[in-house]
Design a protein around this motif. Structure first.
Motif, PDB file in Angstrom:
ATOM      1  N   VAL A 176      31.699  26.922  51.275  1.00  0.00           N
ATOM      2  CA  VAL A 176      33.032  27.155  50.727  1.00  0.00           C
ATOM      3  C   VAL A 176      32.972  26.965  49.219  1.00  0.00           C
ATOM      4  O   VAL A 176      32.287  26.078  48.726  1.00  0.00           O
ATOM      5  N   ASN A 177      33.657  27.837  48.514  1.00  0.00           N
ATOM      6  CA  ASN A 177      33.763  27.758  47.059  1.00  0.00           C
ATOM      7  C   ASN A 177      35.200  28.085  46.680  1.00  0.00           C
ATOM      8  O   ASN A 177      35.810  28.972  47.271  1.00  0.00           O
ATOM      9  N   ILE A 178      35.689  27.377  45.687  1.00  0.00           N
ATOM     10  CA  ILE A 178      37.062  27.601  45.240  1.00  0.00           C
ATOM     11  C   ILE A 178      37.114  27.562  43.723  1.00  0.00           C
ATOM     12  O   ILE A 178      36.175  27.097  43.067  1.00  0.00           O
ATOM     13  N   GLN A 179      38.238  28.021  43.194  1.00  0.00           N
ATOM     14  CA  GLN A 179      38.463  27.984  41.758  1.00  0.00           C
ATOM     15  C   GLN A 179      39.948  27.765  41.508  1.00  0.00           C
ATOM     16  O   GLN A 179      40.789  28.451  42.093  1.00  0.00           O
ATOM     17  N   VAL A 180      40.262  26.797  40.641  1.00  0.00           N
ATOM     18  CA  VAL A 180      41.649  26.578  40.237  1.00  0.00           C
ATOM     19  C   VAL A 180      42.007  27.681  39.241  1.00  0.00           C
ATOM     20  O   VAL A 180      41.266  27.935  38.291  1.00  0.00           O
ATOM     21  N   VAL A 181      43.131  28.339  39.477  1.00  0.00           N
ATOM     22  CA  VAL A 181      43.576  29.434  38.615  1.00  0.00           C
ATOM     23  C   VAL A 181      44.866  28.997  37.928  1.00  0.00           C
ATOM     24  O   VAL A 181      45.834  28.643  38.596  1.00  0.00           O
ATOM     25  N   GLU A 182      44.860  29.015  36.600  1.00  0.00           N
ATOM     26  CA  GLU A 182      46.035  28.628  35.821  1.00  0.00           C
ATOM     27  C   GLU A 182      46.458  29.812  34.961  1.00  0.00           C
ATOM     28  O   GLU A 182      45.683  30.311  34.150  1.00  0.00           O
ATOM     29  N   LYS A 183      47.678  30.238  35.154  1.00  0.00           N
ATOM     30  CA  LYS A 183      48.247  31.360  34.407  1.00  0.00           C
ATOM     31  C   LYS A 183      49.520  30.886  33.711  1.00  0.00           C
ATOM     32  O   LYS A 183      50.046  29.813  33.994  1.00  0.00           O
ATOM     33  N   GLU A 238      32.707  32.582  51.014  1.00  0.00           N
ATOM     34  CA  GLU A 238      32.565  33.561  52.083  1.00  0.00           C
ATOM     35  C   GLU A 238      33.187  33.104  53.398  1.00  0.00           C
ATOM     36  O   GLU A 238      33.109  33.810  54.395  1.00  0.00           O
ATOM     37  N   ASN A 239      33.779  31.921  53.409  1.00  0.00           N
ATOM     38  CA  ASN A 239      34.344  31.366  54.633  1.00  0.00           C
ATOM     39  C   ASN A 239      35.751  30.839  54.374  1.00  0.00           C
ATOM     40  O   ASN A 239      36.076  30.405  53.273  1.00  0.00           O
ATOM     41  N   GLU A 240      36.547  30.856  55.424  1.00  0.00           N
ATOM     42  CA  GLU A 240      37.914  30.345  55.346  1.00  0.00           C
ATOM     43  C   GLU A 240      37.874  28.844  55.032  1.00  0.00           C
ATOM     44  O   GLU A 240      36.964  28.142  55.477  1.00  0.00           O
ATOM     45  N   ALA A 241      38.858  28.360  54.271  1.00  0.00           N
ATOM     46  CA  ALA A 241      38.831  26.962  53.841  1.00  0.00           C
ATOM     47  C   ALA A 241      40.206  26.321  53.880  1.00  0.00           C
ATOM     48  O   ALA A 241      41.223  26.988  53.718  1.00  0.00           O
ATOM     49  N   TRP A 242      40.196  25.000  54.101  1.00  0.00           N
ATOM     50  CA  TRP A 242      41.365  24.155  53.886  1.00  0.00           C
ATOM     51  C   TRP A 242      41.276  23.683  52.444  1.00  0.00           C
ATOM     52  O   TRP A 242      40.189  23.404  51.946  1.00  0.00           O
ATOM     53  N   VAL A 244      37.321  22.284  52.224  1.00  0.00           N
ATOM     54  CA  VAL A 244      36.400  22.108  53.354  1.00  0.00           C
ATOM     55  C   VAL A 244      36.586  23.292  54.287  1.00  0.00           C
ATOM     56  O   VAL A 244      37.607  23.976  54.253  1.00  0.00           O
ATOM     57  N   GLN A 245      35.606  23.527  55.097  1.00  0.00           N
ATOM     58  CA  GLN A 245      35.655  24.640  56.047  1.00  0.00           C
ATOM     59  C   GLN A 245      36.786  24.469  57.040  1.00  0.00           C
ATOM     60  O   GLN A 245      37.172  23.348  57.369  1.00  0.00           O
ATOM     61  N   THR A 246      37.299  25.581  57.545  1.00  0.00           N
ATOM     62  CA  THR A 246      38.267  25.508  58.636  1.00  0.00           C
ATOM     63  C   THR A 246      37.561  25.632  59.987  1.00  0.00           C
ATOM     64  O   THR A 246      38.052  25.111  60.977  1.00  0.00           O
TER      65      THR A 246
END
Length: 188
Positions: free
Chosen positions: A41-48, A84-88, A169-171
């Motif tokens: 799992v990989n995520i990124q905080v997006v601030e606009k 590439e995978n669903e995440a909590w 984390v992964q779902t």
């Protein structure tokens, strides 16, 4: 007589060794290489922020300047699942205000409202109630930071920081809800 028996035994042993060297065995050998790659799992905080023309633009790296008491600043925060995978997903929001002479000031003059599917938990994290698919975003965590009209002179030329840290984390095989999920990074 003992010598004859000993000599006969030695001859039999030598013949057995020579005979075993001439016997042929059919053998076969094989190796199977099965590659199994784990997911991640990989995520990124997006601030606009809302630009002057109303379009969303990246929040400036050097922040927003000239904020006055009673002002509202556009800060639109969400989290993107870049894996590439669903995440909590959960986030921690930490605010800090530093005066012009580097003293820490109370942060209760800043406020933001969290979005509908975000829930504050007792551990200080804000949890997103829905699983986030790869390539998708959470709903907006918050979109505006407001500053109290009663900010005093000590807040002149201060710097306000709102740091949003996200974890995922992964779902898959990891609870029915985000609050059931296990494997979150340790609290620091």
């Amino acid at each position: 007589m003992k010598k004859k028996i000993l000599l006969a035994a030695a001859v039999v042993i030598c013949l057995a060794v020579v005979a075993s060297g001439t016997l042929a065995y059919f053998t076969s050998e094989d190796t199977a290489h099965n590659v199994i790659t784990s997911g991640g799992v990989n995520i990124q905080v997006v601030e606009k922020t809302e630009g002057k023309d109303g379009a969303l633009v990246d929040f400036p790296e050097d922040g927003v300047k000239g904020v006055m008491p009673g002002s509202a600043v556009s800060k639109i925060v969400s989290v993107e699942n870049t894996g590439e995978n669903e995440a909590w997903i959960r986030v921690k929001v930490e605010a800090k205000i530093t005066s012009a002479d580097d003293k820490e000031l109370p942060v209760d003059v800043m406020d933001y409202e969290i979005g509908e599917n975000w829930h504050m938990d007792f551990d200080g994290y804000i949890y997103y109630a829905k699983p986030v698919a790869p390539g998708e975003f959470t709903e907006i965590l918050f979109d505006t930071v407001t500053f109290a009209p009663q900010m005093g002179n000590e807040y002149q030329n201060c710097t306000a920081n709102i740091v949003v840290s996200a974890q995922a984390v992964q779902t898959a095989n990891n609870g029915e809800t985000v609050l059931d999920a296990q494997g979150w990074p340790a609290n620091e």
